[in-house]
Design a protein around this motif. Structure first.
Motif, PDB file in Angstrom:
ATOM      1  N   ALA A   1      -5.606  -5.116  -4.179  1.00 49.21           N
ATOM      2  CA  ALA A   1      -6.094  -3.978  -3.391  1.00 49.21           C
ATOM      3  C   ALA A   1      -6.810  -4.463  -2.139  1.00 49.21           C
ATOM      4  CB  ALA A   1      -7.018  -3.119  -4.243  1.00 49.21           C
ATOM      5  N   GLU A   2      -7.616  -5.495  -2.291  1.00 48.75           N
ATOM      6  CA  GLU A   2      -8.362  -6.037  -1.146  1.00 48.75           C
ATOM      7  C   GLU A   2      -7.423  -6.699  -0.138  1.00 48.75           C
ATOM      8  OE1 GLU A   2     -11.095  -8.651  -3.058  1.00 48.75           O
ATOM      9  OE2 GLU A   2     -12.528  -7.055  -3.569  1.00 48.75           O
TER      10      GLU A   2
ATOM     11  N   GLU B   1      -1.739   3.160  -9.559  1.00 48.76           N
ATOM     12  CA  GLU B   1      -1.617   4.463 -10.204  1.00 48.76           C
ATOM     13  C   GLU B   1      -0.315   5.208  -9.892  1.00 48.76           C
ATOM     14  OE1 GLU B   1      -3.276   5.855 -12.611  1.00 48.76           O
ATOM     15  OE2 GLU B   1      -4.510   4.052 -12.772  1.00 48.76           O
TER      16      GLU B   1
ATOM     17  N   GLY C   1       0.801  -1.217   0.000  1.00 47.36           N
ATOM     18  CA  GLY C   1       0.000   0.000   0.000  1.00 47.36           C
ATOM     19  C   GLY C   1       0.832   1.265   0.000  1.00 47.36           C
TER      20      GLY C   1
ATOM     21  N   GLY D   1      -3.962  -3.590   0.000  1.00 47.45           N
ATOM     22  CA  GLY D   1      -4.077  -2.144  -0.163  1.00 47.45           C
ATOM     23  C   GLY D   1      -3.296  -1.622  -1.351  1.00 47.45           C
ATOM     24  N   PHE D   2      -3.074  -2.460  -2.349  1.00 48.80           N
ATOM     25  CA  PHE D   2      -2.252  -2.108  -3.502  1.00 48.80           C
ATOM     26  C   PHE D   2      -2.965  -1.121  -4.421  1.00 48.80           C
ATOM     27  CE2 PHE D   2      -0.925  -3.021  -7.913  1.00 48.80           C
ATOM     28  CZ  PHE D   2       0.439  -2.760  -7.805  1.00 48.80           C
ATOM     29  N   ASP D   3      -2.232  -0.095  -4.886  1.00 47.97           N
ATOM     30  CA  ASP D   3      -2.754   0.900  -5.814  1.00 47.97           C
ATOM     31  C   ASP D   3      -1.743   1.064  -6.950  1.00 47.97           C
ATOM     32  OD1 ASP D   3      -3.793   3.019  -7.225  1.00 47.97           O
ATOM     33  OD2 ASP D   3      -3.631   4.478  -5.604  1.00 47.97           O
TER      34      ASP D   3
ATOM     35  N   ILE E   1      -5.506  -6.616  -9.896  1.00 46.55           N
ATOM     36  CA  ILE E   1      -5.375  -5.367  -9.137  1.00 46.55           C
ATOM     37  C   ILE E   1      -6.449  -5.270  -8.062  1.00 46.55           C
ATOM     38  CG2 ILE E   1      -5.593  -2.861  -9.344  1.00 46.55           C
ATOM     39  CD1 ILE E   1      -4.158  -3.175 -12.102  1.00 46.55           C
ATOM     40  N   VAL E   2      -7.663  -5.686  -8.373  1.00 44.80           N
ATOM     41  CA  VAL E   2      -8.740  -5.676  -7.378  1.00 44.80           C
ATOM     42  C   VAL E   2      -8.391  -6.613  -6.225  1.00 44.80           C
ATOM     43  CG1 VAL E   2     -11.136  -6.346  -6.955  1.00 44.80           C
ATOM     44  CG2 VAL E   2     -10.566  -4.987  -8.971  1.00 44.80           C
ATOM     45  N   ARG E   3      -7.919  -7.812  -6.539  1.00 37.13           N
ATOM     46  CA  ARG E   3      -7.555  -8.767  -5.489  1.00 37.13           C
ATOM     47  C   ARG E   3      -6.416  -8.225  -4.629  1.00 37.13           C
ATOM     48  NH1 ARG E   3      -5.547 -13.979  -7.660  1.00 37.13           N
ATOM     49  NH2 ARG E   3      -5.687 -14.634  -5.481  1.00 37.13           N
TER      50      ARG E   3
END
Length: 362
Positions: free
Chosen positions: A349-350, A357, A278, A353-355, A345-347
């Motif tokens: 992030a969940e 951008e 994150g 907390g990976f982003d 990316i969704v997985r």
């Protein structure tokens, strides 16, 4: 003269796949067999009508080759097993005399030695003794050079290339800090084993790094030849974002009960990145440690003969072979990567907390 070709299971943006295919066709490959692990219309469009480019969707053959009993018709679950399946099928069925098995981020390269011009791949294979079952190709791992501000220099497929360093365990601390030492093996962030060009027609099968007598993995005592006139250029982590996505994918896979095996240095990379996924600044620091060199570090490695400043002319080969060369800018690649890896990316992030951008090239 013997024919040779390439087999690769791929799941990358179409521009990289097209570059990979075009490069090897320009080197003289009669066929480049690409198995698309997921549909990829961009790759198909870029390579449409290109002689020698053979693109097949995974499972189009019904997974019938060396897949019997209750597994018939089912895709091998693990990525590594699908790679072996595809390479072994091409070795057995393509009609090629020799088959290189590698990934879409690995580019074969003839090299100059002893003041001699780089020989053709076909010539090197023709000179192999009849008893030779396979030719080993050593790896050269692309790294980035960083300036005073920490920005990486060079284009998507530019060098230099780091070579395996046998003295790394004892001398590595003269170049790298503790964090980098944990993430490198023989001085490389990726694999150091290289890949194989296997001779067809002998009933063998092709694994990730070498051929074998038995599809199940036994019989690795085949006759091997070495050549210093070929290297495999490994563009592991083409951009900061590409590297980060590779690491979070493997961190997620490591949660499975039957996680795929990885070396200690590779596990150190994806576990460390998952812990800071994150934090864009922390991800960049890890990428700098694992995949980049300062000018001072580069100077020491050059002096020790393990940094190779090569210009492989990949862009020129691509432009000559393809009627519409792909956009190989870092910004275009990262944009395509974000679109293609939306589910990952969704997985991530969940889970972490990976982003993506803050990491993408612009």
């Amino acid at each position: 003269m013997d024919s040779w070709g390439v087999a690769a299971l791929v799941d990358e943006p179409g521009a990289l796949i097209a570059a990979f295919v075009a490069h090897h066709l320009e080197l003289g490959a009669a066929q480049v067999h690409v198995l698309l692990d997921r549909p990829n219309e961009e790759a198909r469009d870029l390579l449409s009508g290109v002689p020698g480019a053979v693109l097949t969707d995974a499972g189009a053959d019904g997974w019938a080759f060396q897949n019997t009993g209750q597994n018939r018709g089912r895709a091998p679950r693990r990525h590594l097993m699908r790679q072996k399946y595809h390479a072994s099928r091409v070795l057995a069925q393509s009609g090629l005399d020799w088959v290189l098995h590698c990934d879409a981020d690995e580019f074969l390269m003839p090299v100059r030695r002893f003041g001699l011009p780089a020989p053709s791949v076909a010539l090197l294979l023709r000179l192999a003794r009849r008893r030779t079952d396979w030719v080993h190709v050593g790896v050269a791992e692309r790294v980035r050079l960083i300036g005073e501000a920490g920005a990486s220099s060079g284009g998507l497929l530019d060098g230099p290339f780091r070579l395996p360093w046998p003295e790394f365990p004892t001398r590595g601390r003269t170049v790298y800090d503790r964090k980098a030492m944990e993430m490198l093996n023989v001085g490389l962030a990726g694999h150091h084993l290289g890949k194989a060009i296997a001779r067809a027609g002998r009933g063998h099968f092709l694994g990730i790094h070498q051929p074998m007598r038995d599809y199940g993995g036994e019989g690795r005592d085949l006759v091997r030849a070495e050549t210093g006139f070929l290297r495999l250029l490994h563009f592991d982590g083409l951009t900061l974002l590409h590297y980060a996505l590779k690491m979070v994918r493997r961190a997620l896979a490591d949660r499975d009960a039957n996680a795929p095996p990885h070396g200690a240095h590779r596990r150190a990379q994806f576990s460390a990145l998952a812990a800071v996924a994150g934090d864009a600044a922390a991800i960049r620091e890890q990428w700098l440690a694992a995949r980049c060199l300062s000018p001072a570090q580069a100077g020491v490695l050059r002096a020790r003969g393990v940094l190779w400043d090569a210009d492989p002319q990949i862009a020129a080969r691509i432009a000559h072979r393809l009627p519409a060369p792909p956009d190989l800018s870092a910004a275009a690649f990262d944009g395509a990567l974000i679109a293609r890896e939306a589910a990952l990316i969704v997985r991530a992030a969940e889970a972490f907390g990976f982003d993506p951008e803050p990491l993408r090239a612009r």
